[in-house]
Design a protein around this motif. Sequence first.
Motif, PDB file in Angstrom:
ATOM      1  N   HIS A   1     -35.407 -43.464 -38.919  1.00  0.00           N
ATOM      2  CA  HIS A   1     -34.899 -42.094 -40.051  1.00  0.00           C
ATOM      3  C   HIS A   1     -34.828 -42.872 -41.633  1.00  0.00           C
ATOM      4  O   HIS A   1     -35.309 -41.300 -42.673  1.00  0.00           O
ATOM      5  CB  HIS A   1     -33.295 -42.445 -39.875  1.00  0.00           C
ATOM      6  CG  HIS A   1     -32.774 -40.901 -38.518  1.00  0.00           C
ATOM      7  ND1 HIS A   1     -33.578 -39.462 -38.552  1.00  0.00           N
ATOM      8  CD2 HIS A   1     -32.336 -41.307 -37.675  1.00  0.00           C
ATOM      9  CE1 HIS A   1     -33.449 -38.866 -37.375  1.00  0.00           C
ATOM     10  NE2 HIS A   1     -32.823 -40.452 -36.930  1.00  0.00           N
TER      11      HIS A   1
ATOM     12  N   GLY B   1     -38.801 -32.401 -45.355  1.00  0.00           N
ATOM     13  CA  GLY B   1     -38.044 -31.845 -43.962  1.00  0.00           C
ATOM     14  C   GLY B   1     -38.977 -32.099 -42.800  1.00  0.00           C
ATOM     15  O   GLY B   1     -38.838 -31.430 -41.996  1.00  0.00           O
TER      16      GLY B   1
ATOM     17  N   TRP C   1     -39.320 -35.662 -41.624  1.00  0.00           N
ATOM     18  CA  TRP C   1     -39.697 -37.156 -41.588  1.00  0.00           C
ATOM     19  C   TRP C   1     -39.511 -37.224 -39.631  1.00  0.00           C
ATOM     20  O   TRP C   1     -40.371 -37.937 -39.079  1.00  0.00           O
ATOM     21  CB  TRP C   1     -38.640 -37.637 -41.514  1.00  0.00           C
ATOM     22  CG  TRP C   1     -37.248 -38.375 -42.021  1.00  0.00           C
ATOM     23  CD1 TRP C   1     -36.759 -38.568 -40.491  1.00  0.00           C
ATOM     24  CD2 TRP C   1     -36.862 -36.579 -41.875  1.00  0.00           C
ATOM     25  NE1 TRP C   1     -35.128 -38.454 -40.890  1.00  0.00           N
ATOM     26  CE2 TRP C   1     -35.563 -37.140 -41.125  1.00  0.00           C
ATOM     27  CE3 TRP C   1     -35.783 -35.620 -42.490  1.00  0.00           C
ATOM     28  CZ2 TRP C   1     -33.617 -36.566 -41.353  1.00  0.00           C
ATOM     29  CZ3 TRP C   1     -34.831 -35.337 -42.727  1.00  0.00           C
ATOM     30  CH2 TRP C   1     -33.984 -35.527 -41.982  1.00  0.00           C
ATOM     31  N   VAL C   2     -38.758 -36.373 -39.032  1.00  0.00           N
ATOM     32  CA  VAL C   2     -38.228 -37.035 -37.725  1.00  0.00           C
ATOM     33  C   VAL C   2     -39.887 -36.746 -37.310  1.00  0.00           C
ATOM     34  O   VAL C   2     -39.843 -37.034 -35.243  1.00  0.00           O
ATOM     35  CB  VAL C   2     -37.639 -35.591 -36.775  1.00  0.00           C
ATOM     36  CG1 VAL C   2     -37.650 -35.668 -35.480  1.00  0.00           C
ATOM     37  CG2 VAL C   2     -36.602 -36.496 -37.316  1.00  0.00           C
TER      38      VAL C   2
ATOM     39  N   ILE D   1     -35.330 -38.266 -28.375  1.00  0.00           N
ATOM     40  CA  ILE D   1     -34.556 -37.455 -29.735  1.00  0.00           C
ATOM     41  C   ILE D   1     -34.261 -36.051 -29.156  1.00  0.00           C
ATOM     42  O   ILE D   1     -35.095 -35.558 -28.252  1.00  0.00           O
ATOM     43  CB  ILE D   1     -34.849 -36.962 -30.889  1.00  0.00           C
ATOM     44  CG1 ILE D   1     -36.028 -37.185 -31.311  1.00  0.00           C
ATOM     45  CG2 ILE D   1     -34.186 -38.268 -31.742  1.00  0.00           C
ATOM     46  CD1 ILE D   1     -36.639 -36.662 -32.723  1.00  0.00           C
ATOM     47  N   PRO D   2     -32.740 -35.300 -28.997  1.00  0.00           N
ATOM     48  CA  PRO D   2     -32.627 -34.254 -28.925  1.00  0.00           C
ATOM     49  C   PRO D   2     -33.851 -33.092 -28.569  1.00  0.00           C
ATOM     50  O   PRO D   2     -34.957 -32.805 -29.426  1.00  0.00           O
ATOM     51  CB  PRO D   2     -31.564 -33.224 -29.387  1.00  0.00           C
ATOM     52  CG  PRO D   2     -30.655 -34.783 -29.545  1.00  0.00           C
ATOM     53  CD  PRO D   2     -32.273 -35.471 -30.046  1.00  0.00           C
ATOM     54  N   ALA D   3     -34.030 -32.085 -27.565  1.00  0.00           N
ATOM     55  CA  ALA D   3     -35.560 -30.730 -27.736  1.00  0.00           C
ATOM     56  C   ALA D   3     -35.345 -30.038 -28.824  1.00  0.00           C
ATOM     57  O   ALA D   3     -35.756 -29.808 -29.861  1.00  0.00           O
ATOM     58  CB  ALA D   3     -34.839 -30.616 -26.510  1.00  0.00           C
ATOM     59  N   MET D   4     -34.020 -29.580 -29.309  1.00  0.00           N
ATOM     60  CA  MET D   4     -33.455 -28.314 -30.450  1.00  0.00           C
ATOM     61  C   MET D   4     -34.071 -29.926 -31.799  1.00  0.00           C
ATOM     62  O   MET D   4     -35.185 -29.176 -32.644  1.00  0.00           O
ATOM     63  CB  MET D   4     -32.322 -28.394 -30.986  1.00  0.00           C
ATOM     64  CG  MET D   4     -31.941 -27.328 -31.520  1.00  0.00           C
ATOM     65  SD  MET D   4     -32.320 -27.638 -33.067  1.00  0.00           S
ATOM     66  CE  MET D   4     -30.699 -29.052 -33.906  1.00  0.00           C
ATOM     67  N   SER D   5     -33.849 -30.377 -31.885  1.00  0.00           N
ATOM     68  CA  SER D   5     -34.777 -31.034 -33.494  1.00  0.00           C
ATOM     69  C   SER D   5     -35.961 -31.200 -33.224  1.00  0.00           C
ATOM     70  O   SER D   5     -36.879 -30.946 -34.213  1.00  0.00           O
ATOM     71  CB  SER D   5     -33.955 -32.947 -32.960  1.00  0.00           C
ATOM     72  OG  SER D   5     -33.181 -33.314 -33.340  1.00  0.00           O
ATOM     73  N   LEU D   6     -36.754 -31.795 -31.841  1.00  0.00           N
ATOM     74  CA  LEU D   6     -38.240 -31.739 -31.701  1.00  0.00           C
ATOM     75  C   LEU D   6     -38.747 -30.381 -32.317  1.00  0.00           C
ATOM     76  O   LEU D   6     -39.647 -30.049 -33.081  1.00  0.00           O
ATOM     77  CB  LEU D   6     -38.694 -31.535 -29.619  1.00  0.00           C
ATOM     78  CG  LEU D   6     -38.439 -33.495 -29.625  1.00  0.00           C
ATOM     79  CD1 LEU D   6     -38.705 -33.316 -27.689  1.00  0.00           C
ATOM     80  CD2 LEU D   6     -38.904 -34.009 -29.980  1.00  0.00           C
TER      81      LEU D   6
ATOM     82  N   PHE E   1     -37.358 -28.090 -34.049  1.00  0.00           N
ATOM     83  CA  PHE E   1     -36.879 -27.867 -35.451  1.00  0.00           C
ATOM     84  C   PHE E   1     -37.875 -28.741 -36.512  1.00  0.00           C
ATOM     85  O   PHE E   1     -39.009 -27.211 -37.338  1.00  0.00           O
ATOM     86  CB  PHE E   1     -35.715 -28.135 -35.681  1.00  0.00           C
ATOM     87  CG  PHE E   1     -34.968 -27.815 -37.214  1.00  0.00           C
ATOM     88  CD1 PHE E   1     -34.766 -27.133 -37.658  1.00  0.00           C
ATOM     89  CD2 PHE E   1     -34.355 -29.090 -37.591  1.00  0.00           C
ATOM     90  CE1 PHE E   1     -34.343 -26.245 -38.699  1.00  0.00           C
ATOM     91  CE2 PHE E   1     -33.943 -28.665 -38.895  1.00  0.00           C
ATOM     92  CZ  PHE E   1     -33.955 -27.725 -38.971  1.00  0.00           C
ATOM     93  N   PHE E   2     -38.306 -29.273 -36.151  1.00  0.00           N
ATOM     94  CA  PHE E   2     -39.506 -30.678 -37.150  1.00  0.00           C
ATOM     95  C   PHE E   2     -40.488 -29.717 -36.597  1.00  0.00           C
ATOM     96  O   PHE E   2     -41.210 -30.395 -37.865  1.00  0.00           O
ATOM     97  CB  PHE E   2     -38.928 -32.185 -36.699  1.00  0.00           C
ATOM     98  CG  PHE E   2     -37.583 -32.729 -37.880  1.00  0.00           C
ATOM     99  CD1 PHE E   2     -37.808 -32.851 -39.056  1.00  0.00           C
ATOM    100  CD2 PHE E   2     -36.711 -32.769 -37.014  1.00  0.00           C
ATOM    101  CE1 PHE E   2     -36.745 -33.568 -39.900  1.00  0.00           C
ATOM    102  CE2 PHE E   2     -35.751 -32.824 -37.490  1.00  0.00           C
ATOM    103  CZ  PHE E   2     -35.636 -32.600 -39.294  1.00  0.00           C
TER     104      PHE E   2
ATOM    105  N   TRP F   1     -21.804 -43.054 -37.004  1.00  0.00           N
ATOM    106  CA  TRP F   1     -20.711 -43.309 -36.297  1.00  0.00           C
ATOM    107  C   TRP F   1     -20.848 -41.619 -35.395  1.00  0.00           C
ATOM    108  O   TRP F   1     -20.035 -41.755 -34.498  1.00  0.00           O
ATOM    109  CB  TRP F   1     -20.192 -42.501 -37.260  1.00  0.00           C
ATOM    110  CG  TRP F   1     -18.773 -41.459 -37.142  1.00  0.00           C
ATOM    111  CD1 TRP F   1     -17.548 -41.790 -36.280  1.00  0.00           C
ATOM    112  CD2 TRP F   1     -18.840 -39.976 -37.006  1.00  0.00           C
ATOM    113  NE1 TRP F   1     -16.556 -41.312 -36.503  1.00  0.00           N
ATOM    114  CE2 TRP F   1     -17.272 -39.746 -36.219  1.00  0.00           C
ATOM    115  CE3 TRP F   1     -19.227 -38.637 -37.344  1.00  0.00           C
ATOM    116  CZ2 TRP F   1     -16.908 -38.574 -35.893  1.00  0.00           C
ATOM    117  CZ3 TRP F   1     -19.198 -37.754 -37.028  1.00  0.00           C
ATOM    118  CH2 TRP F   1     -17.747 -37.645 -36.519  1.00  0.00           C
ATOM    119  N   THR F   2     -22.068 -41.219 -34.824  1.00  0.00           N
ATOM    120  CA  THR F   2     -22.270 -40.205 -34.682  1.00  0.00           C
ATOM    121  C   THR F   2     -23.002 -40.865 -33.352  1.00  0.00           C
ATOM    122  O   THR F   2     -22.759 -40.344 -32.360  1.00  0.00           O
ATOM    123  CB  THR F   2     -23.604 -39.218 -35.249  1.00  0.00           C
ATOM    124  OG1 THR F   2     -24.156 -39.678 -35.697  1.00  0.00           O
ATOM    125  CG2 THR F   2     -22.708 -38.063 -35.917  1.00  0.00           C
TER     126      THR F   2
ATOM    127  N   PRO G   1     -19.510 -44.216 -32.455  1.00  0.00           N
ATOM    128  CA  PRO G   1     -18.302 -43.807 -32.789  1.00  0.00           C
ATOM    129  C   PRO G   1     -16.863 -44.622 -31.946  1.00  0.00           C
ATOM    130  O   PRO G   1     -16.204 -44.694 -32.716  1.00  0.00           O
ATOM    131  CB  PRO G   1     -17.869 -42.629 -32.500  1.00  0.00           C
ATOM    132  CG  PRO G   1     -18.943 -42.255 -31.036  1.00  0.00           C
ATOM    133  CD  PRO G   1     -20.003 -42.770 -31.243  1.00  0.00           C
TER     134      PRO G   1
END
Lengths: 845, 107
Positions: free
Chosen positions: A264, A316, A318-319, A327-332, A334-335, A690-691, A694
Amino acid sequence: MTSTAERETAELPNPLPRPRDELRRLQAVWAIPEGWRILSAVNNSVIGYFYIGAAFLFFVLAGVLALLMRVQLAVPGNLFLDQESYNQIFTMHGTVMMFLFAVPAVEAMGVLLLPQMLGARDLPFPRLGAFAFWAYLVGGLVFFSTLFFDMAPSGGWFMYPPLTGSRFSPGTGADFWLLGIGFIEISAIAGAIEIIVGVLRTRAPGMSLDKMPIFAWTMLIFAVMIVFAFPAVILATMMLELERAFDWPFFIPDRGGDALLWQHLFWFFGHPEVYIIFLPAAGMVSMIVPTMAATPLVGYRLIVVALIATGFFSFGLWVHHMFTTGIPAMSLGFFSAASMAVSVPSGIQVFSWIATMAAGRLRITAASLFVLGFLFIFTLGGLTGVMVAMVPFDWQAHDTYFVVAHFHYVLVGGMVFPLFAAFYYWAPAFSRRALSERLGKIAFVLMFVGFNIAFFPMHIAGLIGMPRRVYTYPAGLGWETPNLASTIGAFMIAAGVLVFLLDLIRHLRPTVGASAGNVWNAGTLEWLENDVHAARSVPFVESRDPLWEDARLSADVHKGRYYLPGTVTGRRETIVTSAILAEPQYVVRLTGPGWAHLLAAIFTAAFFLLLTVKLVTAAIICGAVAIACVVAWAWDTDSPSAGDVDIGGGIRLPTYAVGAASHSWWAMIILMAVAGALYLSYVFSYLYLWTVRPQDWPPIAPLASHAGWIASAALLCISAAALWASGRSIRAAVPRLWLTVGLTVVGLLTLLLGLGADVASHWLAGLRPQHSGYAALVFTAGFLQAEIVAAVCIMGIFACVRILVGLTDGRRSVVFDNMVLLWGYGLGQGALGLLLTHGFPRLGM
Amino acid sequence: MRSVGTLGIGLWLAGPIIWATHFIIVYASESVACTRLDADSHSLIAGIATIIALASIAFIAVRSRAGRFRDTAFLRTTALTMNLLAFLAVTWAGIAAVLLPSCTGVG
Ligand code: HEM
Ligand SMILES: [Cu+2]
């Protein structure tokens, strides 16, 4: 707008004839040291030349490494290089090309071109610019030579842990990368600060933002992007080095770290980096195309918008380098969407250039050929970029030669070709003779054809399954033909570069006073007649292409009829103007040649490199010497006011400024933005870990007592009170300088103690940085705060000594004001650190 | 061209700044929503953030044509175009965030 015919010559700011020895005195103060003393020079023309030369040297060196790789891969099962050497070579090739060639080369073009293009005499911090250059050269050469001792890094240019952690990379190679490149990034940031202040505050009177050449826009955005992107990778390199040297497990999953955190941080820098390299190159193209087509740039405003939008959007994306990490589908999605959006502004620029070519008649010169080559290659790279931005395709192509083909189309097309165009275009401004058009065209053909032969087959090799970073491959997979073609193409590119070198040897005659001049009939100010002091006088700018609008401008500037035709204080000086409208505000005196900044650069490089080989005592000595050199260099930079001076046209300007008018205030604010971006990257790392982990947070890990943060916060409050009081006392009607010094000392001590109380409270609670990723991050807050506190303390002692010897007071206060700014920043950062490391775990989430 | 001050520069860059804020909120809220709340709540957060972002860009674009940049063609047209690009980019990313399932892999 007044046209040439209408304007009475009597209207110009300064009358003729000029005083007899005005020019001689001007030349004397700007004189470049002779012989070997030229090493002490700080003139942007000299440093710019050195800078470009050094960057080109690294291009050739990394190019030789590329040839070695291509020889190895020419045939299957080749025994030319063994696996470890190949790994070191591709790592060094990528690293040197990105960090020691691409970024420095565009920064160098900025240093060389900007002052002349903006109508300034020099950049605002000449010694800082020289320091950045020398640090880069010394650091870069040592870094490169690790290859000869088999000590080079071999983990790839993006250095992913765990491969680069101490478990799998036990040697010093990775340390050389982390400390060497970390250090060179610091030098790039120094250059960026100089460029931002230069572009915003030293433009010729009248050159409001909407009249600024596109190249200056791109350099401004380039530098701002460096300020926000580089801190992320500096933090990452710092953390990986702390992990390797002191076992703070940031990236070790078994011990509560996370390997993806590196990715990241690296790509938050790494993707903008691509645009950091590309935007200035696009800026060069936007200067060359109008001249070669003999018509103003079509869509100036659209291009400015496209540049700013690219600057933002590129943060916006980098991923998209991490599509295969689970990584989760939404992030895919989105990026992926964001990655496709960024191609819109680049498209705008391409269409503007094409429209400009269509509006005029493009002269086919070597420079325009390289521009056309750029358009073709870069556009293809952009298309494959949209392909790999689509997640399902990327899953297939990731880590294959398809990606190697894609990014070379973007990087070589988007940066190397424009750079060669720029060499051919601007050489006459800096050399007695232009470069040869004939040799230039031969070089172009070799490079263009060679490039496509070398890199187009890599798409195919990748699609039929050849992974990147393999040192050899078996026969019979269909990979032989594309690889052999690639090798042949690579040698054609090399032949093109050789022709170019031959051209340089035969025709380049560097000069600052007797250049070939405006051979292309260009319209911007860098084509005025230049000497060591840049143009003779500083013009008043009324349009985007002043030399086209006013045929007599060149002659009038040269006769000294515009502003500041000589030296008014007997020192080097330039006009500082307001950021948006470029209204003259004051005359700043600039520093001349010196040795302290050069020694500072050498000893800073030595500090970092000695740390790498764990010679800690020697490193600390070099670090101390470096700081002493910086202090010596800074000692005489804050000249007292020389009263108001006349620059012509009835304009009288002060020679000293404080507060927001002062250019050094701006530099300090930008430095604080760098520090802030570093700290925000840290806050991101803390929250990110932390995410994902935890379970390592308190109450599992020990939590510092309330007493710790209360004590620390109280000390910061006392420090803030002292800060406020010392600022008041230095400006009081009856200044009591001893009181100012006393308050400053108290304030700095409490700032230091506040940090101590914070760190001690974690330690006393039983937390150790080696415990877990969480613990390491808690102590990182202290580490970052310690850096700021150390800087504030050095500046504070410096300011106090100057107050005591009478060099700093309520009016001549720049040194003090700068210290106060950083001090205030340090208080804010300290408070944020307390909130995060003491407050956040108590939220009980 | 006339001077517009710091606030004016902020307003000039409003489109991209809103884009960045929207971006951070949508991206960061996913990991929080998925660890502390549930998947649906993230689509809701993303949807609301997108609507607010688009509305503010549109509002600023309409207002700044008449307001601070009225007599400065350069600032006016550039601000407007940046708002347009930002609007596009927010829509693009926002749609992806709302429509795609949160908190799951692709598997
Ligand atoms: C002009 C001639 C060039 C040639 C023939 C060339 C060739 C190569 C080759 C063969 C590789 C290794 C592929 C592998 O084994 O995975 C490579 C990697 C790379 N190149 Fe180039 N290259 C050239 C120019 C450049 C330039 C100008 C840049 C950047 C500005 C660049 C940046 C990189 C990077 C970042 C890598 C990846 C290194 C890694 O995997 O860690 N190259 N190049
Ligand atoms: Cu990228």
